[in-house]
Structures are given as C-alpha cells and as structure tokens.
Design a protein around this motif. Structure first.
Motif, PDB file in Angstrom:
ATOM      1  N   ALA A  48       0.834  -1.215   0.000  1.00  0.00           N
ATOM      2  CA  ALA A  48       0.000   0.000   0.000  1.00  0.00           C
ATOM      3  C   ALA A  48       0.862   1.256   0.000  1.00  0.00           C
ATOM      4  CB  ALA A  48      -0.927  -0.007   1.214  1.00  0.00           C
ATOM      5  N   VAL A  49       1.898   1.269   0.814  1.00  0.00           N
ATOM      6  CA  VAL A  49       2.782   2.442   0.892  1.00  0.00           C
ATOM      7  C   VAL A  49       3.479   2.674  -0.445  1.00  0.00           C
ATOM      8  CG1 VAL A  49       4.911   3.317   1.944  1.00  0.00           C
ATOM      9  CG2 VAL A  49       3.121   2.319   3.379  1.00  0.00           C
ATOM     10  N   ARG A  50       3.981   1.611  -1.033  1.00  0.00           N
ATOM     11  CA  ARG A  50       4.667   1.766  -2.327  1.00  0.00           C
ATOM     12  C   ARG A  50       3.684   2.184  -3.418  1.00  0.00           C
ATOM     13  NH1 ARG A  50       9.472  -2.746  -2.764  1.00  0.00           N
ATOM     14  NH2 ARG A  50      10.192  -2.549  -0.614  1.00  0.00           N
ATOM     15  N   GLY A  51       2.462   1.689  -3.355  1.00  0.00           N
ATOM     16  CA  GLY A  51       1.449   2.103  -4.317  1.00  0.00           C
ATOM     17  C   GLY A  51       1.135   3.579  -4.197  1.00  0.00           C
ATOM     18  N   VAL A  52       1.069   4.085  -2.975  1.00  0.00           N
ATOM     19  CA  VAL A  52       0.821   5.512  -2.742  1.00  0.00           C
ATOM     20  C   VAL A  52       1.977   6.340  -3.285  1.00  0.00           C
ATOM     21  CG1 VAL A  52       0.635   7.283  -0.955  1.00  0.00           C
ATOM     22  CG2 VAL A  52      -0.712   5.185  -0.780  1.00  0.00           C
ATOM     23  N   ARG A  53       3.190   5.908  -3.015  1.00  0.00           N
ATOM     24  CA  ARG A  53       4.358   6.645  -3.533  1.00  0.00           C
ATOM     25  C   ARG A  53       4.357   6.686  -5.057  1.00  0.00           C
ATOM     26  NH1 ARG A  53       8.815   3.920   0.271  1.00  0.00           N
ATOM     27  NH2 ARG A  53       8.274   4.959   2.221  1.00  0.00           N
ATOM     28  N   GLN A  54       4.004   5.569  -5.673  1.00  0.00           N
ATOM     29  CA  GLN A  54       3.959   5.514  -7.136  1.00  0.00           C
ATOM     30  C   GLN A  54       2.871   6.446  -7.668  1.00  0.00           C
ATOM     31  OE1 GLN A  54       6.084   3.926  -9.156  1.00  0.00           O
ATOM     32  NE2 GLN A  54       5.018   4.683 -10.967  1.00  0.00           N
ATOM     33  N   ALA A  55       1.725   6.464  -7.012  1.00  0.00           N
ATOM     34  CA  ALA A  55       0.639   7.354  -7.436  1.00  0.00           C
ATOM     35  C   ALA A  55       1.047   8.812  -7.291  1.00  0.00           C
ATOM     36  CB  ALA A  55      -0.622   7.063  -6.615  1.00  0.00           C
ATOM     37  N   GLN A  56       1.754   9.139  -6.216  1.00  0.00           N
ATOM     38  CA  GLN A  56       2.231  10.512  -6.028  1.00  0.00           C
ATOM     39  C   GLN A  56       3.234  10.891  -7.114  1.00  0.00           C
ATOM     40  OE1 GLN A  56       3.723  10.303  -2.030  1.00  0.00           O
ATOM     41  NE2 GLN A  56       1.770  10.925  -1.123  1.00  0.00           N
ATOM     42  N   ALA A  57       4.089   9.960  -7.474  1.00  0.00           N
ATOM     43  CA  ALA A  57       5.076  10.235  -8.521  1.00  0.00           C
ATOM     44  C   ALA A  57       4.404  10.473  -9.870  1.00  0.00           C
ATOM     45  CB  ALA A  57       6.065   9.072  -8.627  1.00  0.00           C
ATOM     46  N   GLU A  58       3.245   9.862 -10.065  1.00  0.00           N
ATOM     47  CA  GLU A  58       2.508  10.027 -11.319  1.00  0.00           C
ATOM     48  C   GLU A  58       1.468  11.137 -11.226  1.00  0.00           C
ATOM     49  OE1 GLU A  58       0.781   6.243 -12.231  1.00  0.00           O
ATOM     50  OE2 GLU A  58       2.725   5.231 -12.343  1.00  0.00           O
ATOM     51  N   ASP A  59       1.419  11.850 -10.113  1.00  0.00           N
ATOM     52  CA  ASP A  59       0.429  12.912  -9.875  1.00  0.00           C
ATOM     53  C   ASP A  59      -0.999  12.400 -10.031  1.00  0.00           C
ATOM     54  OD1 ASP A  59       2.283  14.882  -9.239  1.00  0.00           O
ATOM     55  OD2 ASP A  59       2.568  15.404 -11.355  1.00  0.00           O
ATOM     56  N   VAL A  60      -1.264  11.248  -9.441  1.00  0.00           N
ATOM     57  CA  VAL A  60      -2.595  10.645  -9.462  1.00  0.00           C
ATOM     58  C   VAL A  60      -3.164  10.734  -8.055  1.00  0.00           C
ATOM     59  CG1 VAL A  60      -3.893   8.535  -9.916  1.00  0.00           C
ATOM     60  CG2 VAL A  60      -1.895   9.072 -11.294  1.00  0.00           C
ATOM     61  N   ALA A  61      -4.452  11.066  -7.951  1.00  0.00           N
ATOM     62  CA  ALA A  61      -5.075  11.262  -6.642  1.00  0.00           C
ATOM     63  C   ALA A  61      -5.381   9.946  -5.936  1.00  0.00           C
ATOM     64  CB  ALA A  61      -6.359  12.074  -6.786  1.00  0.00           C
ATOM     65  N   LEU A  62      -5.716   8.903  -6.682  1.00  0.00           N
ATOM     66  CA  LEU A  62      -6.082   7.617  -6.082  1.00  0.00           C
ATOM     67  C   LEU A  62      -5.150   6.515  -6.565  1.00  0.00           C
ATOM     68  CD1 LEU A  62      -9.963   7.712  -6.482  1.00  0.00           C
ATOM     69  CD2 LEU A  62      -8.650   8.049  -4.390  1.00  0.00           C
ATOM     70  N   VAL A  63      -4.852   5.595  -5.674  1.00  0.00           N
ATOM     71  CA  VAL A  63      -4.034   4.435  -6.040  1.00  0.00           C
ATOM     72  C   VAL A  63      -4.930   3.454  -6.776  1.00  0.00           C
ATOM     73  CG1 VAL A  63      -2.632   2.533  -5.196  1.00  0.00           C
ATOM     74  CG2 VAL A  63      -2.541   4.745  -4.055  1.00  0.00           C
ATOM     75  N   ASP A  64      -4.479   3.049  -7.936  1.00  0.00           N
ATOM     76  CA  ASP A  64      -5.223   2.110  -8.760  1.00  0.00           C
ATOM     77  C   ASP A  64      -4.380   0.844  -8.913  1.00  0.00           C
ATOM     78  OD1 ASP A  64      -7.118   1.040 -10.412  1.00  0.00           O
ATOM     79  OD2 ASP A  64      -6.812   2.438 -12.064  1.00  0.00           O
ATOM     80  N   VAL A  65      -4.948  -0.162  -9.526  1.00  0.00           N
ATOM     81  CA  VAL A  65      -4.219  -1.398  -9.751  1.00  0.00           C
ATOM     82  C   VAL A  65      -2.974  -1.157 -10.613  1.00  0.00           C
ATOM     83  CG1 VAL A  65      -5.519  -2.152 -11.775  1.00  0.00           C
ATOM     84  CG2 VAL A  65      -4.523  -3.852 -10.251  1.00  0.00           C
ATOM     85  N   ASP A  66      -3.012  -0.129 -11.442  1.00  0.00           N
ATOM     86  CA  ASP A  66      -1.849   0.183 -12.287  1.00  0.00           C
ATOM     87  C   ASP A  66      -0.617   0.518 -11.455  1.00  0.00           C
ATOM     88  OD1 ASP A  66      -3.371  -0.192 -14.588  1.00  0.00           O
ATOM     89  OD2 ASP A  66      -3.995   1.915 -14.628  1.00  0.00           O
ATOM     90  N   GLN A  67      -0.795   1.301 -10.407  1.00  0.00           N
ATOM     91  CA  GLN A  67       0.338   1.652  -9.552  1.00  0.00           C
ATOM     92  C   GLN A  67       0.856   0.418  -8.796  1.00  0.00           C
ATOM     93  OE1 GLN A  67      -2.497   3.769  -9.483  1.00  0.00           O
ATOM     94  NE2 GLN A  67      -1.476   5.125 -10.928  1.00  0.00           N
ATOM     95  N   LEU A  68      -0.060  -0.413  -8.341  1.00  0.00           N
ATOM     96  CA  LEU A  68       0.360  -1.624  -7.633  1.00  0.00           C
ATOM     97  C   LEU A  68       1.106  -2.581  -8.556  1.00  0.00           C
ATOM     98  CD1 LEU A  68      -2.754  -2.267  -5.397  1.00  0.00           C
ATOM     99  CD2 LEU A  68      -0.518  -1.414  -4.684  1.00  0.00           C
ATOM    100  N   GLU A  69       0.662  -2.668  -9.806  1.00  0.00           N
ATOM    101  CA  GLU A  69       1.357  -3.518 -10.771  1.00  0.00           C
ATOM    102  C   GLU A  69       2.773  -3.020 -11.042  1.00  0.00           C
ATOM    103  OE1 GLU A  69      -1.224  -3.546 -14.154  1.00  0.00           O
ATOM    104  OE2 GLU A  69      -2.374  -5.263 -13.393  1.00  0.00           O
ATOM    105  N   LYS A  70       2.979  -1.722 -10.981  1.00  0.00           N
ATOM    106  CA  LYS A  70       4.306  -1.167 -11.227  1.00  0.00           C
ATOM    107  C   LYS A  70       5.268  -1.420 -10.071  1.00  0.00           C
ATOM    108  CE  LYS A  70       2.660   2.343 -14.399  1.00  0.00           C
ATOM    109  NZ  LYS A  70       2.348   3.760 -14.592  1.00  0.00           N
ATOM    110  N   VAL A  71       4.761  -1.466  -8.844  1.00  0.00           N
ATOM    111  CA  VAL A  71       5.643  -1.649  -7.687  1.00  0.00           C
ATOM    112  C   VAL A  71       5.779  -3.122  -7.290  1.00  0.00           C
ATOM    113  CG1 VAL A  71       5.175   0.660  -6.802  1.00  0.00           C
ATOM    114  CG2 VAL A  71       3.841  -1.276  -5.951  1.00  0.00           C
ATOM    115  N   LEU A  72       4.901  -3.976  -7.788  1.00  0.00           N
ATOM    116  CA  LEU A  72       4.886  -5.373  -7.378  1.00  0.00           C
ATOM    117  C   LEU A  72       6.183  -6.138  -7.655  1.00  0.00           C
ATOM    118  CD1 LEU A  72       3.194  -7.539  -6.017  1.00  0.00           C
ATOM    119  CD2 LEU A  72       2.278  -8.120  -8.266  1.00  0.00           C
TER     120      LEU A  72
END
Length: 79
Positions: A48-72
C-alpha cells in the motif's frame, strides 16, 4: 496481534498455508501462524505504501491497480 491495528485472522492464515501443503497431515503451530500473519500484514502495508508513492510520482489522486502492478516486481524481490 489483537491490538488496534488490523491483521489477518489465524484461521485465514492457516487455510492459506494448508492450500499449498502436499501432506494433509501437516500441522502449523500457533507461533508459526502468528509469525505468518505478521509477515502478511507487513507485506500488505508495504504494498500500500509503495502504491501511494507511485501514485504521487505520477500525480494521481487515487491508487489504482496500475500503480500496484508497477511496484509489485520490486516488492516481491524485496520479500
């Protein structure tokens, strides 16, 4: 484990472990279940933490499965 933070129930962890055992007679001690539940909790929180960081790096307001797939991939390597 029964504190204010959420965790995995021992029954769930036991069932997940037994799904992958080859011998139906394999038993898991209470301490091993606690340890595995804590490991799963840490893994989920870290994802969850890594997904949030990835979403912040992409300037996205909500964490989606796309961000989780990138950090997995890196998360799995770290564990």
């Amino acid at each position: 484990m029964e504190s204010a933070s959420a965790g995995f129930r021992k029954e769930l962890v036991s069932r997940l472990l037994h799904l992958h055992f080859r011998d139906d007679k394999t038993k898991v001690s209470a301490d091993a279940l606690k340890l595995m539940a804590e490991l799963l909790r840490i893994f989920v929180v870290e994802a969850a933490v890594r997904g949030v960081r990835q979403a912040q790096a992409e300037d996205v307001a909500l964490v989606d499965v796309d961000q989780l797939e990138k950090v997995l991939p890196q998360l799995l390597l770290d564990f």
